[in-house]
Design a protein around this motif. Structure first.
Motif, PDB file in Angstrom:
ATOM      1  N   TRP A 174      39.731  43.877  36.537  1.00 18.61           N
ATOM      2  CA  TRP A 174      39.530  44.391  35.183  1.00 18.61           C
ATOM      3  C   TRP A 174      40.806  44.855  34.491  1.00 18.61           C
ATOM      4  O   TRP A 174      40.840  45.018  33.273  1.00 18.61           O
ATOM      5  CB  TRP A 174      38.551  45.564  35.213  1.00 18.61           C
ATOM      6  N   ARG A 195      33.707  40.033  41.170  1.00 20.87           N
ATOM      7  CA  ARG A 195      33.691  39.039  42.245  1.00 20.87           C
ATOM      8  C   ARG A 195      32.615  39.441  43.260  1.00 20.87           C
ATOM      9  O   ARG A 195      32.599  40.589  43.717  1.00 20.87           O
ATOM     10  CB  ARG A 195      35.046  38.959  42.939  1.00 20.87           C
ATOM     11  N   PHE A 237      37.306  42.139  28.742  1.00 20.03           N
ATOM     12  CA  PHE A 237      36.642  41.334  29.777  1.00 20.03           C
ATOM     13  C   PHE A 237      36.807  41.976  31.148  1.00 20.03           C
ATOM     14  O   PHE A 237      37.877  42.493  31.478  1.00 20.03           O
ATOM     15  CB  PHE A 237      37.210  39.913  29.796  1.00 20.03           C
ATOM     16  N   THR A 291      31.518  34.649  40.604  1.00 14.59           N
ATOM     17  CA  THR A 291      32.008  35.625  39.624  1.00 14.59           C
ATOM     18  C   THR A 291      30.972  35.852  38.537  1.00 14.59           C
ATOM     19  O   THR A 291      30.352  34.914  38.044  1.00 14.59           O
ATOM     20  CB  THR A 291      33.316  35.130  38.972  1.00 14.59           C
ATOM     21  N   PHE A 343      35.768  41.064  35.336  1.00 18.09           N
ATOM     22  CA  PHE A 343      35.341  39.986  36.223  1.00 18.09           C
ATOM     23  C   PHE A 343      34.893  40.588  37.555  1.00 18.09           C
ATOM     24  O   PHE A 343      35.710  41.146  38.292  1.00 18.09           O
ATOM     25  CB  PHE A 343      36.467  38.977  36.427  1.00 18.09           C
ATOM     26  N   SER A 365      31.157  37.562  34.880  1.00 21.62           N
ATOM     27  CA  SER A 365      32.067  38.124  33.886  1.00 21.62           C
ATOM     28  C   SER A 365      31.283  38.955  32.874  1.00 21.62           C
ATOM     29  O   SER A 365      30.162  38.598  32.496  1.00 21.62           O
ATOM     30  CB  SER A 365      32.841  37.013  33.174  1.00 21.62           C
ATOM     31  N   ALA A 411      30.332  33.295  33.374  1.00 19.60           N
ATOM     32  CA  ALA A 411      30.912  32.797  34.634  1.00 19.60           C
ATOM     33  C   ALA A 411      29.852  32.109  35.481  1.00 19.60           C
ATOM     34  O   ALA A 411      28.709  31.908  35.054  1.00 19.60           O
ATOM     35  CB  ALA A 411      31.620  33.904  35.403  1.00 19.60           C
TER      36      ALA A 411
END
Length: 409
Positions: free
Chosen positions: A110, A204, A200, A70, A202, A72, A257
């Motif tokens: 998100w 992947r 934030f 991940t 994230f 971030s 992350a």
């Protein structure tokens, strides 16, 4: 036979020295691109055997979910920029990141608005088993009670009627409303800081621990997309070598992350490897100068080390693929141990020259006088390192292969 071999070798080296130098450094030049492709992987999994159960399980998880790493993004408002502008920027940025399939983006987490809608529409499927059992029992008890009261011959000996099912249902509704109010901490579904104007995101990805270059390409692409949306060049970015993520007027993005954790570990490992190798080379050259007290000896031995070291790691690239936290420090070890034979040879050469022999005769005498001691010693060191190759543990196996190859070359 060995004496004839080394006599011919000495004469060939003396008569055509540039040929040997050119061939050696040509091999080094050919190996250099392969060395450049060697990446560092500080992840502990990089040292485990591929068939270990934990490694196989993690590979299976990656195959099912597309990736476990991940990146971030913390998108923060600055200099009077409103949180609404940050949300609007995020809405534009996320689809561009989701389209970065070639950069190993699997999906982007998100916003939970769709999740909240789905749960709300299917809320009855999320009821607790205990609550459903309680509703069933209370309904059955109430039904039995009302049936009994409808019987004219029924005599009620119990003063308290069974609980009303509506009370249980109301309690469940209150719990659901309280859980729904907890979603208020996600305004418009965004992962937003409760106090600071930060949103934030994230990302992947399927990027693995040792793929630092893949991480850098993804970060550069995100920064390029952010600059296109903002319509301005950033005043600082990670791609440009600054400490910030990417900073614009009124907005900045910071990274975090495990992608960044591994990247920082790799950078620290690179720095440690470079420092240890540099210290080894400097101390080696200083000790050589102190022993021989000749500047020429330093440069001769340094030049002697370059081709075999580059060829060692060049040939290692297709075999080990990357350097782990153990094998990364083999540069200083190969240099420190590999120079021994050359020191013995050079010491004998200077002795022969001081005895009055010319260059050719001194070279021949040095070959004949040192090979019997240095060659078996080099083979013994290569065998010692190579014995580690029988292990499954990659931290030892890769170490053994590179160390053995380095000693032989």
């Amino acid at each position: 036979m060995m004496e004839r071999l080394f006599t011919r070798l000495a004469r060939a080296q003396h008569e055509r020295p540039l040929v040997w130098v050119i061939v050696a450094f040509a091999l080094a030049a050919l190996a250099a691109p392969m060395v450049a492709r060697l990446e560092l992987n500080s992840d502990f999994q990089a040292m485990l055997p591929e068939h270990a159960p934990s490694v196989r399980d993690l590979d299976e998880i990656r195959a099912r979910f597309g990736g476990t790493a991940t990146l971030s993004l913390a998108i923060q408002a600055e200099d009077g920029t409103s949180i609404e502008e940050v949300r609007a920027f995020t809405r534009e940025l996320v689809p561009r990141i989701e389209a970065m399939d070639e950069l190993q983006v699997v999906w982007v987490d998100w916003n939970i608005a769709d999740f909240e809608t789905f749960v709300s529409e299917h809320r009855h499927l999320y009821a607790e088993l205990g609550d459903l059992t309680e509703i069933r029992d209370s309904l059955q008890a109430r039904l039995d009670y009302e049936r009994s009261r409808a019987n004219p011959f029924y005599i009620d000996l119990d003063d308290a009627p069974p609980p009303d099912p509506e009370a249980v249902i109301d309690r469940i509704r209150r719990d659901a409303d309280e859980a729904h109010r907890a979603m208020d901490r996600f305004p418009e579904g965004f992962y937003q800081h409760p106090e600071e104007p930060i949103v934030f995101v994230f990302v992947r990805t399927s990027i693995r621990g040792g793929e630092s270059s893949a991480s850098d390409r993804l970060i550069a692409a995100i920064e390029e997309a952010a600059a296109d949306i903002r319509g301005a060049e950033p005043r600082g970015s990670r791609s440009a070598g600054t400490d910030v993520g990417v900073a614009f007027e009124g907005l900045r993005i910071d990274y975090g992350a495990d992608i960044m954790d591994v990247r920082e570990e790799n950078e620290a490992l690179k720095e440690a490897v470079a420092t240890s190798t540099a210290v080894t080379v400097v101390l080696l050259l200083v000790s050589i100068f102190v022993f021989f007290f000749r500047w020429r000896a330093m440069f001769l031995l340094l030049a002697t080390l370059v081709p075999p070291c580059l060829v060692t790691f060049g040939l290692a690239e297709p075999v080990v693929d990357y350097l782990n936290a153990s094998s990364a420090f083999l540069g200083s070890i190969v240099v420190g141990n590999g120079v021994n034979s050359s020191i013995m040879w050079l010491g004998r050469y200077f002795e022969e020259r001081r005895a009055g022999k010319d260059v050719g005769a001194a070279m021949e005498a040095s070959h004949l006088g040192t090979w019997a001691g240095t060659l078996p010693a080099a083979f013994a060191a290569a065998l010692a390192y190579g014995s580690l190759m029988v292990t499954d543990y990659r931290g030892f196996r890769d170490f053994g292969f590179i160390g053995a190859l380095g000693m032989l070359l």
